[in-house]
Motif scaffolding. Sequence first.
Motif, PDB file in Angstrom:
ATOM      1  N   MET A 150       0.840  -1.191   0.000  1.00 41.14           N
ATOM      2  CA  MET A 150       0.000   0.000   0.000  1.00 41.14           C
ATOM      3  C   MET A 150       0.877   1.243   0.000  1.00 41.14           C
ATOM      4  O   MET A 150       2.032   1.201   0.388  1.00 41.14           O
ATOM      5  CB  MET A 150      -0.902   0.024   1.218  1.00 41.14           C
ATOM      6  N   ALA A 151       0.283   2.327  -0.376  1.00 43.66           N
ATOM      7  CA  ALA A 151       0.963   3.613  -0.388  1.00 43.66           C
ATOM      8  C   ALA A 151      -0.059   4.696  -0.069  1.00 43.66           C
ATOM      9  O   ALA A 151      -1.262   4.465  -0.127  1.00 43.66           O
ATOM     10  CB  ALA A 151       1.586   3.881  -1.745  1.00 43.66           C
ATOM     11  N   TYR A 152       0.440   5.857   0.260  1.00 42.51           N
ATOM     12  CA  TYR A 152      -0.436   6.996   0.496  1.00 42.51           C
ATOM     13  C   TYR A 152      -0.622   7.769  -0.802  1.00 42.51           C
ATOM     14  O   TYR A 152       0.273   7.821  -1.639  1.00 42.51           O
ATOM     15  CB  TYR A 152       0.156   7.923   1.564  1.00 42.51           C
ATOM     16  N   VAL A 153      -1.784   8.366  -0.956  1.00 46.28           N
ATOM     17  CA  VAL A 153      -2.073   9.293  -2.043  1.00 46.28           C
ATOM     18  C   VAL A 153      -2.673  10.538  -1.402  1.00 46.28           C
ATOM     19  O   VAL A 153      -3.217  10.480  -0.309  1.00 46.28           O
ATOM     20  CB  VAL A 153      -3.048   8.724  -3.097  1.00 46.28           C
ATOM     21  N   ILE A 154      -2.552  11.654  -2.076  1.00 48.16           N
ATOM     22  CA  ILE A 154      -3.120  12.892  -1.556  1.00 48.16           C
ATOM     23  C   ILE A 154      -4.398  13.195  -2.329  1.00 48.16           C
ATOM     24  O   ILE A 154      -4.392  13.291  -3.550  1.00 48.16           O
ATOM     25  CB  ILE A 154      -2.109  14.049  -1.658  1.00 48.16           C
TER      26      ILE A 154
ATOM     27  N   PRO B 119      10.137  10.991   4.979  1.00 46.78           N
ATOM     28  CA  PRO B 119      11.522  10.542   5.167  1.00 46.78           C
ATOM     29  C   PRO B 119      12.196  10.053   3.890  1.00 46.78           C
ATOM     30  O   PRO B 119      13.420   9.922   3.846  1.00 46.78           O
ATOM     31  CB  PRO B 119      11.402   9.411   6.186  1.00 46.78           C
ATOM     32  N   VAL B 120      11.413   9.793   2.843  1.00 50.52           N
ATOM     33  CA  VAL B 120      11.991   9.310   1.585  1.00 50.52           C
ATOM     34  C   VAL B 120      11.816  10.315   0.443  1.00 50.52           C
ATOM     35  O   VAL B 120      12.076  10.000  -0.717  1.00 50.52           O
ATOM     36  CB  VAL B 120      11.423   7.922   1.198  1.00 50.52           C
TER      37      VAL B 120
ATOM     38  N   GLU C 156       0.197  20.678  -9.715  1.00 45.21           N
ATOM     39  CA  GLU C 156      -0.497  21.866 -10.214  1.00 45.21           C
ATOM     40  C   GLU C 156      -1.529  22.397  -9.214  1.00 45.21           C
ATOM     41  O   GLU C 156      -1.585  23.591  -8.952  1.00 45.21           O
ATOM     42  CB  GLU C 156      -1.193  21.551 -11.537  1.00 45.21           C
ATOM     43  N   ASP C 157      -2.370  21.517  -8.707  1.00 49.65           N
ATOM     44  CA  ASP C 157      -3.453  21.931  -7.812  1.00 49.65           C
ATOM     45  C   ASP C 157      -3.282  21.452  -6.380  1.00 49.65           C
ATOM     46  O   ASP C 157      -3.991  21.918  -5.491  1.00 49.65           O
ATOM     47  CB  ASP C 157      -4.793  21.413  -8.336  1.00 49.65           C
ATOM     48  N   LYS C 158      -2.415  20.475  -6.172  1.00 50.55           N
ATOM     49  CA  LYS C 158      -2.233  19.886  -4.850  1.00 50.55           C
ATOM     50  C   LYS C 158      -0.875  19.190  -4.807  1.00 50.55           C
ATOM     51  O   LYS C 158      -0.211  19.048  -5.831  1.00 50.55           O
ATOM     52  CB  LYS C 158      -3.341  18.882  -4.562  1.00 50.55           C
ATOM     53  N   TYR C 159      -0.478  18.787  -3.634  1.00 47.26           N
ATOM     54  CA  TYR C 159       0.751  18.013  -3.515  1.00 47.26           C
ATOM     55  C   TYR C 159       0.487  16.589  -3.985  1.00 47.26           C
ATOM     56  O   TYR C 159      -0.647  16.106  -3.953  1.00 47.26           O
ATOM     57  CB  TYR C 159       1.243  18.028  -2.066  1.00 47.26           C
ATOM     58  N   VAL C 160       1.532  15.921  -4.439  1.00 47.38           N
ATOM     59  CA  VAL C 160       1.401  14.549  -4.935  1.00 47.38           C
ATOM     60  C   VAL C 160       2.470  13.671  -4.288  1.00 47.38           C
ATOM     61  O   VAL C 160       3.538  14.152  -3.911  1.00 47.38           O
ATOM     62  CB  VAL C 160       1.505  14.470  -6.475  1.00 47.38           C
ATOM     63  N   ILE C 161       2.169  12.395  -4.194  1.00 49.94           N
ATOM     64  CA  ILE C 161       3.089  11.404  -3.644  1.00 49.94           C
ATOM     65  C   ILE C 161       3.433  10.404  -4.734  1.00 49.94           C
ATOM     66  O   ILE C 161       2.540   9.864  -5.396  1.00 49.94           O
ATOM     67  CB  ILE C 161       2.458  10.653  -2.454  1.00 49.94           C
ATOM     68  N   ASP C 162       4.721  10.146  -4.914  1.00 52.92           N
ATOM     69  CA  ASP C 162       5.165   9.102  -5.842  1.00 52.92           C
ATOM     70  C   ASP C 162       4.926   7.762  -5.154  1.00 52.92           C
ATOM     71  O   ASP C 162       5.668   7.377  -4.249  1.00 52.92           O
ATOM     72  CB  ASP C 162       6.645   9.279  -6.172  1.00 52.92           C
ATOM     73  N   ALA C 163       3.881   7.082  -5.550  1.00 51.79           N
ATOM     74  CA  ALA C 163       3.470   5.844  -4.889  1.00 51.79           C
ATOM     75  C   ALA C 163       4.544   4.755  -4.951  1.00 51.79           C
ATOM     76  O   ALA C 163       4.627   3.924  -4.055  1.00 51.79           O
ATOM     77  CB  ALA C 163       2.167   5.333  -5.496  1.00 51.79           C
ATOM     78  N   ASP C 164       5.362   4.768  -5.982  1.00 50.56           N
ATOM     79  CA  ASP C 164       6.405   3.754  -6.104  1.00 50.56           C
ATOM     80  C   ASP C 164       7.467   3.894  -5.017  1.00 50.56           C
ATOM     81  O   ASP C 164       8.091   2.913  -4.629  1.00 50.56           O
ATOM     82  CB  ASP C 164       7.077   3.824  -7.471  1.00 50.56           C
ATOM     83  N   GLY C 165       7.664   5.098  -4.512  1.00 49.45           N
ATOM     84  CA  GLY C 165       8.673   5.320  -3.486  1.00 49.45           C
ATOM     85  C   GLY C 165       8.128   5.418  -2.077  1.00 49.45           C
ATOM     86  O   GLY C 165       8.881   5.382  -1.107  1.00 49.45           O
TER      87      GLY C 165
END
Length: 56
Positions: free
Chosen positions: A1-5, A20-21, A28-37
């Motif tokens: 699993m991973a977090y998404v915004i 931490p990683v 563009e409109d919000k922050y994003v998380i690279d799910a692979d990392g």
Amino acid sequence: MAYVITDACISCGACEPECPVNVISAGEDKYVIDADGCIDCGACANVCPVDAPVQQ
């Protein structure tokens, strides 16, 4: 699993320095998380004032 915004993000930036990683960045409109990392630590969710990061 991973977090998404989610679209609840208000682009305050509180989450980015807590990752931490370093997989959170401004989009563009919000922050994003690279799910692979994402290591699923929840640090971003713990500091978000609007609960925008969620586990996917």
